[in-house]
Design a protein around this motif. Structure first.
Motif, PDB file in Angstrom:
ATOM      1  N   MET A 168       0.820  -1.209   0.000  1.00 38.11           N
ATOM      2  CA  MET A 168       0.000   0.000   0.000  1.00 38.11           C
ATOM      3  C   MET A 168       0.859   1.266   0.000  1.00 38.11           C
ATOM      4  O   MET A 168       0.519   2.255  -0.609  1.00 38.11           O
ATOM      5  CB  MET A 168      -0.910   0.028   1.229  1.00 38.11           C
ATOM      6  CG  MET A 168      -1.870  -1.157   1.301  1.00 38.11           C
ATOM      7  SD  MET A 168      -2.929  -1.104   2.730  1.00 38.11           S
ATOM      8  CE  MET A 168      -4.197  -0.028   2.114  1.00 38.11           C
ATOM      9  N   LEU A 169       2.005   1.209   0.721  1.00 37.16           N
ATOM     10  CA  LEU A 169       2.897   2.360   0.811  1.00 37.16           C
ATOM     11  C   LEU A 169       4.323   1.869   1.003  1.00 37.16           C
ATOM     12  O   LEU A 169       4.588   1.010   1.843  1.00 37.16           O
ATOM     13  CB  LEU A 169       2.477   3.258   1.981  1.00 37.16           C
ATOM     14  CG  LEU A 169       3.439   4.385   2.382  1.00 37.16           C
ATOM     15  CD1 LEU A 169       3.660   5.357   1.232  1.00 37.16           C
ATOM     16  CD2 LEU A 169       2.905   5.125   3.610  1.00 37.16           C
ATOM     17  N   ASN A 170       5.236   2.431   0.188  1.00 33.72           N
ATOM     18  CA  ASN A 170       6.643   2.068   0.279  1.00 33.72           C
ATOM     19  C   ASN A 170       7.457   3.343   0.493  1.00 33.72           C
ATOM     20  O   ASN A 170       7.478   4.234  -0.358  1.00 33.72           O
ATOM     21  CB  ASN A 170       7.075   1.362  -1.018  1.00 33.72           C
ATOM     22  CG  ASN A 170       8.420   0.666  -0.862  1.00 33.72           C
ATOM     23  OD1 ASN A 170       9.169   0.952   0.058  1.00 33.72           O
ATOM     24  ND2 ASN A 170       8.714  -0.249  -1.765  1.00 33.72           N
ATOM     25  N   VAL A 171       8.111   3.440   1.639  1.00 33.35           N
ATOM     26  CA  VAL A 171       8.917   4.619   1.991  1.00 33.35           C
ATOM     27  C   VAL A 171      10.391   4.223   1.914  1.00 33.35           C
ATOM     28  O   VAL A 171      10.799   3.213   2.504  1.00 33.35           O
ATOM     29  CB  VAL A 171       8.575   5.101   3.419  1.00 33.35           C
ATOM     30  CG1 VAL A 171       9.508   6.240   3.827  1.00 33.35           C
ATOM     31  CG2 VAL A 171       7.124   5.542   3.509  1.00 33.35           C
ATOM     32  N   HIS A 172      11.185   5.029   1.189  1.00 36.07           N
ATOM     33  CA  HIS A 172      12.601   4.680   0.986  1.00 36.07           C
ATOM     34  C   HIS A 172      13.489   5.897   1.230  1.00 36.07           C
ATOM     35  O   HIS A 172      13.305   6.960   0.614  1.00 36.07           O
ATOM     36  CB  HIS A 172      12.819   4.171  -0.437  1.00 36.07           C
ATOM     37  CG  HIS A 172      14.215   3.694  -0.706  1.00 36.07           C
ATOM     38  ND1 HIS A 172      14.761   2.573  -0.107  1.00 36.07           N
ATOM     39  CD2 HIS A 172      15.189   4.212  -1.515  1.00 36.07           C
ATOM     40  CE1 HIS A 172      15.995   2.402  -0.526  1.00 36.07           C
ATOM     41  NE2 HIS A 172      16.287   3.382  -1.371  1.00 36.07           N
ATOM     42  N   ASN A 173      14.444   5.734   2.147  1.00 37.07           N
ATOM     43  CA  ASN A 173      15.447   6.772   2.445  1.00 37.07           C
ATOM     44  C   ASN A 173      14.830   8.137   2.730  1.00 37.07           C
ATOM     45  O   ASN A 173      15.320   9.172   2.266  1.00 37.07           O
ATOM     46  CB  ASN A 173      16.453   6.895   1.300  1.00 37.07           C
ATOM     47  CG  ASN A 173      17.520   5.811   1.367  1.00 37.07           C
ATOM     48  OD1 ASN A 173      17.791   5.262   2.434  1.00 37.07           O
ATOM     49  ND2 ASN A 173      18.093   5.472   0.231  1.00 37.07           N
ATOM     50  N   LEU A 174      13.779   8.156   3.512  1.00 36.25           N
ATOM     51  CA  LEU A 174      13.059   9.406   3.807  1.00 36.25           C
ATOM     52  C   LEU A 174      13.868  10.273   4.766  1.00 36.25           C
ATOM     53  O   LEU A 174      14.363   9.801   5.792  1.00 36.25           O
ATOM     54  CB  LEU A 174      11.697   9.077   4.433  1.00 36.25           C
ATOM     55  CG  LEU A 174      10.735  10.245   4.622  1.00 36.25           C
ATOM     56  CD1 LEU A 174      10.246  10.744   3.270  1.00 36.25           C
ATOM     57  CD2 LEU A 174       9.551   9.796   5.464  1.00 36.25           C
TER      58      LEU A 174
ATOM     59  N   SER B 240      12.554  16.283   2.766  1.00 35.09           N
ATOM     60  CA  SER B 240      13.825  16.884   2.362  1.00 35.09           C
ATOM     61  C   SER B 240      14.608  15.938   1.458  1.00 35.09           C
ATOM     62  O   SER B 240      15.582  16.326   0.837  1.00 35.09           O
ATOM     63  CB  SER B 240      14.658  17.226   3.600  1.00 35.09           C
ATOM     64  OG  SER B 240      13.927  18.035   4.485  1.00 35.09           O
ATOM     65  N   GLY B 241      14.168  14.678   1.407  1.00 32.56           N
ATOM     66  CA  GLY B 241      14.833  13.687   0.566  1.00 32.56           C
ATOM     67  C   GLY B 241      14.145  12.349   0.695  1.00 32.56           C
ATOM     68  O   GLY B 241      13.350  12.112   1.603  1.00 32.56           O
ATOM     69  N   GLY B 242      14.422  11.462  -0.257  1.00 32.52           N
ATOM     70  CA  GLY B 242      13.806  10.141  -0.242  1.00 32.52           C
ATOM     71  C   GLY B 242      12.553  10.083  -1.091  1.00 32.52           C
ATOM     72  O   GLY B 242      12.139  11.073  -1.712  1.00 32.52           O
ATOM     73  N   THR B 243      11.928   8.904  -1.142  1.00 31.24           N
ATOM     74  CA  THR B 243      10.743   8.711  -1.982  1.00 31.24           C
ATOM     75  C   THR B 243       9.630   8.010  -1.200  1.00 31.24           C
ATOM     76  O   THR B 243       9.881   7.258  -0.257  1.00 31.24           O
ATOM     77  CB  THR B 243      11.073   7.850  -3.216  1.00 31.24           C
ATOM     78  OG1 THR B 243      11.583   6.578  -2.779  1.00 31.24           O
ATOM     79  CG2 THR B 243      12.098   8.534  -4.106  1.00 31.24           C
ATOM     80  N   MET B 244       8.381   8.257  -1.633  1.00 34.29           N
ATOM     81  CA  MET B 244       7.208   7.562  -1.112  1.00 34.29           C
ATOM     82  C   MET B 244       6.380   7.068  -2.291  1.00 34.29           C
ATOM     83  O   MET B 244       6.003   7.878  -3.149  1.00 34.29           O
ATOM     84  CB  MET B 244       6.354   8.486  -0.235  1.00 34.29           C
ATOM     85  CG  MET B 244       7.027   8.957   1.037  1.00 34.29           C
ATOM     86  SD  MET B 244       5.866   9.788   2.163  1.00 34.29           S
ATOM     87  CE  MET B 244       5.294  11.146   1.136  1.00 34.29           C
ATOM     88  N   ALA B 245       6.122   5.785  -2.355  1.00 36.93           N
ATOM     89  CA  ALA B 245       5.338   5.212  -3.452  1.00 36.93           C
ATOM     90  C   ALA B 245       4.045   4.632  -2.883  1.00 36.93           C
ATOM     91  O   ALA B 245       4.070   3.735  -2.028  1.00 36.93           O
ATOM     92  CB  ALA B 245       6.135   4.116  -4.155  1.00 36.93           C
TER      93      ALA B 245
END
Length: 639
Positions: A1-7, A54-59
């Protein structure tokens, strides 16, 4: 449902957290924990897209719907509670408007054979099907159930939202979220301002929620009952385990212990390798071996131990002077707000060193009585404070009255006197306001920081009676534990208004239950009160059921029991008494285990089979309660 990477999230060049990575899957019920200011609320705001990263991705999955319960809410003025709650059904309300317009046209137009009229009928059919699919015929009933579950009464439904306090308005917002068909729920301290009954109702609702939940809460019992996964934010990093809070702490401790042991073993190996390098380096024929060992050592990945943020506030409540035996004596006290009668003809006698919890649904008069005792509000009747009584009072909204544009230091210095002004900085340091933190203005403080400052300010004046109204709101779990220990050590008279079951356990020896304008005393702790309250509720339901059944099929002839029936009833009553005794005994054992966990979590939880035994006792209580209900029904059948 949600993938958070290097936030990563930064404010004014300072990183709040960095490199955070995790996934949120359907069925996850995540408890987001950490100290005040760690970034829990900020992370929820980032996931809801209220705050930019400030950085990273959310899918996100396609068409995923997110509901976010914020701490700060704002309603449109002029709406009733029902009207505001119905805002959860935007499409349904929109279709209702279109259906109303179409039905009006069909009733007033006479061009029955025209294409436009035919189109109206087709639109009516399509919209009606869509309306039914969305639950248009059920949403009003669902809304009323949710509102009642959260503590509203039917007579409140048509009242304007403007007339309700912030806590009740938060419940309306929570009701809207629970009514929406969201895939992900983000809840920021949902139990703040909820009474115990509403918290238990919310627990049961969230347990059956099919989507994903991420919630911030400092209520340990709520976290244990609702969540199946815990993410802790600490010093800018996260620790993610698929365990509820108490099991997470245990597992986190075990992992850290293994890390420490592994680190110790690695350091030993590195030391031995370094000794060989130093030995071989001195010999020409061993130089190549020394270089080989150096390269090997350079490739070793150093084992790191998870860092803990162990800073906690230091609280100690001192007793000012010895008061008389009677602390508060009151007769025929009544209080109403307009037409709303809150308390009626209340008599009260509180003796020195009493430790009392005020418990009951919101609006039943708990905070009102506390305000009456400290002279904050007028009332009818008589109230007298005892000899030498000096009250320290922490109001529910104490932190809201801090001057927003004054700094932490200014607020404390203004409240201090000549005798303690020199100790203000030391006191602030004990409450985690060290260094530049004393120069922060009150308006930029988090909810937990404001509560800590209000507590610190309370200690500037001496007292021998402490009345605290919801002191744990916004406090993180570590701070709550420190406050609880300080209250355990306090030697004066203690009166607590709280909905936090875990916090109340072991703090008081009697409970005043507030209901229907009167106060009932329970000579036991919060667990005893909840047990008795549940039984009383069962009996009330039992009485209503019996009355209804009598109306439907009244008994004819003589209702007197024969000898065999009397014998059976006596047998059932003995069984009932035995069950009640066993329930009370088990509840006390569970309460002792809860207390042991609160005082020494690591030591207690490490005992063999502790949690299995704990769960077994709680399960046994549930089984006995069901058996109790069955026996009561059997007895009622003979009436």
């Amino acid at each position: 449902m949600l993938n958070v990477h290097n936030l990563t999230v930064s404010f004014s060049g300072s990183e709040l957290f960095s490199g955070i990575t995790f996934k949120l899957n359907k069925g996850d019920r995540i408890g987001l924990i950490g100290k005040n200011g760690a970034g829990k609320s900020t992370l929820l705001k980032v996931l809801s897209k209220d705050v930019e990263t400030s950085g990273g991705t959310m899918a996100f999955d396609k068409d995923v719907r997110i509901g976010f319960l914020r701490q700060d809410i704002d309603f449109v003025a002029g709406r009733t509670i029902l009207e505001e709650a119905y805002q959860a059904f935007e499409e349904i309300k929109e279709i209702e408007g279109k259906l109303e317009e179409i039905n009006h046209q069909l009733a007033t137009r006479t061009d029955y054979e025209s294409d436009d009229y035919t189109q109206l009928i087709e639109d009516l059919t399509d919209l009606t099907e869509r309306y039914e699919l969305l639950g248009g015929y059920n949403y009003q009933g669902d809304t009323e159930k949710i509102l009642q579950g959260l503590g509203f009464k039917r007579e409140d439904f048509d009242k304007l939202t403007d007339t309700f306090s912030g806590g009740w308005r938060m419940r309306i917002e929570l009701a809207k979220l629970l009514l929406q068909d969201n895939d992900i729920l983000l809840l920021d301290e949902p139990t703040n301002h909820l009474d115990i009954e509403s918290i238990i109702w919310l627990e049961n609702f969230l347990k059956g929620y099919s989507g994903a939940i991420m919630l911030v809460s400092h209520d340990k019992m709520f976290l244990d009952n609702v969540t199946n996964r815990t993410i802790e934010i600490s010093l800018g990093q996260i620790y993610d385990y698929k365990k509820p809070y108490s099991q997470f702490l245990l597992l986190r401790g075990e992992i850290k212990e293994k890390q420490l042991q592994a680190q110790k073993n690695q350091e030993k190996e590195i030391k031995q390798t370094q000794l060989l390098i130093d030995k071989f380096r001195a010999k020409a024929n061993k130089a190549s071996m020394a270089q080989s060992l150096i390269k090997k050592l350079d490739k070793v990945q150093r084992i790191e131990v998870d860092a803990d943020d162990n800073a906690t506030m230091n609280v100690r409540f001192k007793v000012s002077k010895e008061p008389g035996k009677i602390i508060v004596e009151a007769e025929n006290m009544s209080k109403s707000y307009g037409d709303n009668q809150v308390l009626e003809n209340v008599d009260l006698l509180i003796e020195r060193n009493s430790r009392i919890a005020f418990v009951g649904q919101n609006g039943q008069g708990k905070s009102t009585l506390a305000k009456m005792m400290v002279g904050d509000i007028p009332f009818k009747g008589h109230l007298k404070l005892g000899h030498n009584v000096e009250i320290g009072y922490f109001a529910q909204n104490q932190s809201e009255h801090l001057p927003p544009n004054q700094t932490v230091l200014q607020i404390m210095e203004d409240a201090a006197n000549d005798g303690n002004r020199a100790r203000v900085r030391d006191m602030l340091g004990a409450f985690l306001f060290g260094g530049d933190a004393v120069d922060k203005k009150a308006k930029v403080l988090s909810g937990g920081e404001r509560n800590r400052l209000a507590l610190c300010k309370l200690l500037l004046s001496p007292f021998n009676v402490l009345i605290m109204d919801e002191p744990t709101n916004h406090l993180d779990i570590a701070s709550k534990n420190v406050l609880k220990q300080a209250l355990k050590n306090y030697k004066g008279t203690l009166i607590l208004v709280s909905h936090d079951r875990d916090f109340l356990q072991g703090l008081t020896d009697r409970v005043y239950g507030f209901k229907d304008k009167v106060i009932k005393e329970y000579l036991g702790d919060i667990d005893y009160f909840l047990e008795q309250h549940q039984m009383e509720s069962m009996r009330e339901a039992e009485k209503r059921t019996v009355v209804k059944s009598e109306k439907k099929s009244p008994k004819k002839g003589n209702t007197q029991l024969d000898r065999a029936q009397e014998k059976e009833v006596k047998k059932l009553r003995n069984k009932l008494s035995k069950i009640e005794t066993e329930i009370a005994s088990l509840e006390q054992e569970v309460a002792k285990m809860d207390l042991a966990l609160a005082e020494d979590y690591q030591g207690t939880s490490s005992k063999p089979n502790f949690f299995e035994n704990y769960k077994s006792k709680k399960k046994k209580v549930d089984t006995l309660l069901e058996e109790w209900e069955q026996v009561e029904e059997a007895i009622a059948a003979f009436s």
